[in-house]
Write a protein that holds these residues in place. Structure first.
Motif, PDB file in Angstrom:
ATOM      1  N   CYS A  75      -6.179  34.892 -24.135  1.00 41.30           N
ATOM      2  CA  CYS A  75      -6.108  33.515 -23.654  1.00 41.30           C
ATOM      3  C   CYS A  75      -6.346  32.582 -24.832  1.00 41.30           C
ATOM      4  N   ILE A  76      -5.516  31.559 -24.942  1.00 38.16           N
ATOM      5  CA  ILE A  76      -5.673  30.514 -25.954  1.00 38.16           C
ATOM      6  C   ILE A  76      -6.121  29.248 -25.239  1.00 38.16           C
ATOM      7  N   ALA A  77      -7.208  28.661 -25.703  1.00 36.61           N
ATOM      8  CA  ALA A  77      -7.784  27.490 -25.045  1.00 36.61           C
ATOM      9  C   ALA A  77      -8.084  26.413 -26.077  1.00 36.61           C
ATOM     10  N   ARG A  78      -8.678  25.310 -25.624  1.00 32.84           N
ATOM     11  CA  ARG A  78      -8.913  24.184 -26.542  1.00 32.84           C
ATOM     12  C   ARG A  78      -9.886  23.188 -25.939  1.00 32.84           C
ATOM     13  N   CYS A  79     -10.347  22.284 -26.791  1.00 36.33           N
ATOM     14  CA  CYS A  79     -10.950  21.032 -26.366  1.00 36.33           C
ATOM     15  C   CYS A  79     -10.184  19.927 -27.068  1.00 36.33           C
ATOM     16  N   SER A  80      -9.927  18.871 -26.343  1.00 31.39           N
ATOM     17  CA  SER A  80      -9.098  17.775 -26.845  1.00 31.39           C
ATOM     18  C   SER A  80      -9.860  16.887 -27.817  1.00 31.39           C
ATOM     19  N   VAL A  81      -9.117  16.026 -28.487  1.00 39.54           N
ATOM     20  CA  VAL A  81      -9.731  15.035 -29.377  1.00 39.54           C
ATOM     21  C   VAL A  81     -10.726  14.184 -28.595  1.00 39.54           C
ATOM     22  N   GLU A  82     -10.359  13.791 -27.385  1.00 42.24           N
ATOM     23  CA  GLU A  82     -11.244  12.959 -26.557  1.00 42.24           C
ATOM     24  C   GLU A  82     -12.544  13.693 -26.233  1.00 42.24           C
ATOM     25  N   GLU A  83     -12.450  14.981 -25.948  1.00 46.97           N
ATOM     26  CA  GLU A  83     -13.656  15.762 -25.655  1.00 46.97           C
ATOM     27  C   GLU A  83     -14.506  15.943 -26.903  1.00 46.97           C
ATOM     28  N   ILE A  84     -13.868  16.140 -28.038  1.00 39.60           N
ATOM     29  CA  ILE A  84     -14.613  16.258 -29.295  1.00 39.60           C
ATOM     30  C   ILE A  84     -15.421  14.990 -29.546  1.00 39.60           C
ATOM     31  N   ASP A  85     -14.796  13.839 -29.349  1.00 38.55           N
ATOM     32  CA  ASP A  85     -15.485  12.570 -29.584  1.00 38.55           C
ATOM     33  C   ASP A  85     -16.569  12.314 -28.542  1.00 38.55           C
ATOM     34  N   GLN A  86     -16.375  12.807 -27.335  1.00 39.52           N
ATOM     35  CA  GLN A  86     -17.354  12.591 -26.274  1.00 39.52           C
ATOM     36  C   GLN A  86     -18.579  13.489 -26.422  1.00 39.52           C
ATOM     37  N   TYR A  87     -18.352  14.765 -26.745  1.00 38.09           N
ATOM     38  CA  TYR A  87     -19.447  15.736 -26.721  1.00 38.09           C
ATOM     39  C   TYR A  87     -19.948  16.153 -28.094  1.00 38.09           C
ATOM     40  N   ASN A  88     -19.219  15.909 -29.164  1.00 38.44           N
ATOM     41  CA  ASN A  88     -19.391  16.336 -30.557  1.00 38.44           C
ATOM     42  C   ASN A  88     -18.682  17.671 -30.771  1.00 38.44           C
ATOM     43  N   ILE A  89     -18.357  17.955 -32.011  1.00 38.91           N
ATOM     44  CA  ILE A  89     -17.496  19.102 -32.311  1.00 38.91           C
ATOM     45  C   ILE A  89     -18.162  20.435 -31.985  1.00 38.91           C
ATOM     46  N   PHE A  90     -19.462  20.537 -32.159  1.00 38.53           N
ATOM     47  CA  PHE A  90     -20.129  21.795 -31.841  1.00 38.53           C
ATOM     48  C   PHE A  90     -20.025  22.104 -30.356  1.00 38.53           C
ATOM     49  N   GLN A  91     -20.411  21.134 -29.526  1.00 34.96           N
ATOM     50  CA  GLN A  91     -20.355  21.348 -28.084  1.00 34.96           C
ATOM     51  C   GLN A  91     -18.924  21.576 -27.615  1.00 34.96           C
ATOM     52  N   ALA A  92     -17.976  20.846 -28.193  1.00 29.99           N
ATOM     53  CA  ALA A  92     -16.575  21.012 -27.810  1.00 29.99           C
ATOM     54  C   ALA A  92     -16.083  22.415 -28.163  1.00 29.99           C
ATOM     55  N   THR A  93     -16.497  22.926 -29.319  1.00 34.40           N
ATOM     56  CA  THR A  93     -16.099  24.275 -29.725  1.00 34.40           C
ATOM     57  C   THR A  93     -16.671  25.316 -28.769  1.00 34.40           C
ATOM     58  N   MET A  94     -17.931  25.163 -28.402  1.00 34.75           N
ATOM     59  CA  MET A  94     -18.546  26.091 -27.461  1.00 34.75           C
ATOM     60  C   MET A  94     -17.824  26.053 -26.114  1.00 34.75           C
ATOM     61  N   MET A  95     -17.499  24.845 -25.641  1.00 37.90           N
ATOM     62  CA  MET A  95     -16.766  24.697 -24.378  1.00 37.90           C
ATOM     63  C   MET A  95     -15.406  25.389 -24.441  1.00 37.90           C
ATOM     64  N   ALA A  96     -14.717  25.213 -25.565  1.00 35.81           N
ATOM     65  CA  ALA A  96     -13.388  25.811 -25.719  1.00 35.81           C
ATOM     66  C   ALA A  96     -13.475  27.332 -25.749  1.00 35.81           C
ATOM     67  N   MET A  97     -14.531  27.880 -26.345  1.00 34.26           N
ATOM     68  CA  MET A  97     -14.704  29.334 -26.352  1.00 34.26           C
ATOM     69  C   MET A  97     -14.919  29.859 -24.938  1.00 34.26           C
ATOM     70  N   VAL A  98     -15.729  29.156 -24.169  1.00 31.70           N
ATOM     71  CA  VAL A  98     -15.963  29.562 -22.782  1.00 31.70           C
ATOM     72  C   VAL A  98     -14.649  29.519 -22.002  1.00 31.70           C
ATOM     73  N   ARG A  99     -13.852  28.485 -22.221  1.00 33.67           N
ATOM     74  CA  ARG A  99     -12.558  28.382 -21.536  1.00 33.67           C
ATOM     75  C   ARG A  99     -11.657  29.557 -21.882  1.00 33.67           C
ATOM     76  N   ALA A 100     -11.683  29.975 -23.136  1.00 37.21           N
ATOM     77  CA  ALA A 100     -10.842  31.104 -23.548  1.00 37.21           C
ATOM     78  C   ALA A 100     -11.251  32.385 -22.834  1.00 37.21           C
ATOM     79  N   VAL A 101     -12.547  32.646 -22.754  1.00 34.06           N
ATOM     80  CA  VAL A 101     -13.016  33.869 -22.087  1.00 34.06           C
ATOM     81  C   VAL A 101     -12.734  33.799 -20.590  1.00 34.06           C
ATOM     82  N   ARG A 102     -13.015  32.649 -19.998  1.00 32.50           N
ATOM     83  CA  ARG A 102     -12.770  32.489 -18.558  1.00 32.50           C
ATOM     84  C   ARG A 102     -11.279  32.522 -18.234  1.00 32.50           C
TER      85      ARG A 102
END
Length: 214
Positions: A75-102
């Motif tokens: 699975c290939i997943a992501r967090c958008s530019v808007e999410e990066i700016d909202q949550y910060n890049i670390f949190q966005a990266t963690m979220m995107a990893m969870v999305r990939a596994v799920r």
């Protein structure tokens, strides 16, 4: 080399169905952060799989297609530019990893994560592996899927915003990119939470979003 991979994987998740997870795009000033999760067949080994950054673009493209064919699941997943700016890049990266596994067709029993941090909210147990993209085949495969996907997207953005050189620097803060930001202002795909982008906004507020490029 094969035995080294096998011994590490067996010691980390013996007898378990596991996925490798990696990300690409934490450092760039523009574009999404992209992640991938890959489950390879039991006993699978390809000597060419390694950290995507160590491979030529041509080789990454070849391995990308091979992985899509050979992988048991991905699975290939992501967090958008808007999410990066909202949550910060670390949190966005963690979220995107969870999305990939799920996003895998079947949730694995274990996840091996490249780096030194384990995302919260993973649907399975996990372990972080420093430099895992060069040590675990499934992480190497995830690294390649994420890298090729993101690079292709930046090439497409280069067609939309040719002044910025996205096809060459992939959004990273190169001299060419910073010069373009200073000259043309920012685009909707720039991360406004990043300092160089903020500096460009302050320098030329009237060019915050290039209307001529929309």
């Amino acid at each position: 080399m094969k035995n080294e991979y096998e011994n590490l994987e067996l010691s980390l998740c013996p007898g378990l169905r596991f996925c490798g997870v990696d990300e690409v795009g934490r450092g760039p000033l523009a574009g999404d952060v992209v992640t991938a999760a890959v489950v390879l067949p039991d006993g699978y080994f390809c000597p060419e799989l390694t950290d995507s950054k160590k491979l030529s673009e041509r080789k990454r493209e070849q391995l990308f297609e091979m992985i899509l064919t050979d992988a048991e699941d991905y699975c290939i997943a992501r967090c958008s530019v808007e999410e990066i700016d909202q949550y910060n890049i670390f949190q966005a990266t963690m979220m995107a990893m969870v999305r990939a596994v799920r996003g895998l067709k079947k949730i694995p029993e274990f996840a091996l994560i490249d780096g030194n941090k384990i995302p919260s909210s993973l649907p399975c147990d996990a372990k972080a592996i420093v430099k895992g993209d060069g040590r675990v085949q499934a992480i190497s495969a995830a690294s390649i899927l994420a890298k090729v996907t993101r690079d292709r997207e930046l090439v497409e953005l280069d067609q939309q915003y040719p002044e910025y050189g996205f096809a060459r620097h992939k959004g990273y803060p190169t001299k060419e990119h910073l010069t373009a930001l200073s000259r043309y202002g920012i685009t909707p795909v720039h991360r406004t939470s990043y300092a160089p982008v903020q500096a460009a906004i302050k320098q030329a507020p009237s060019l915050q979003i290039q209307e001529s490029l929309l």
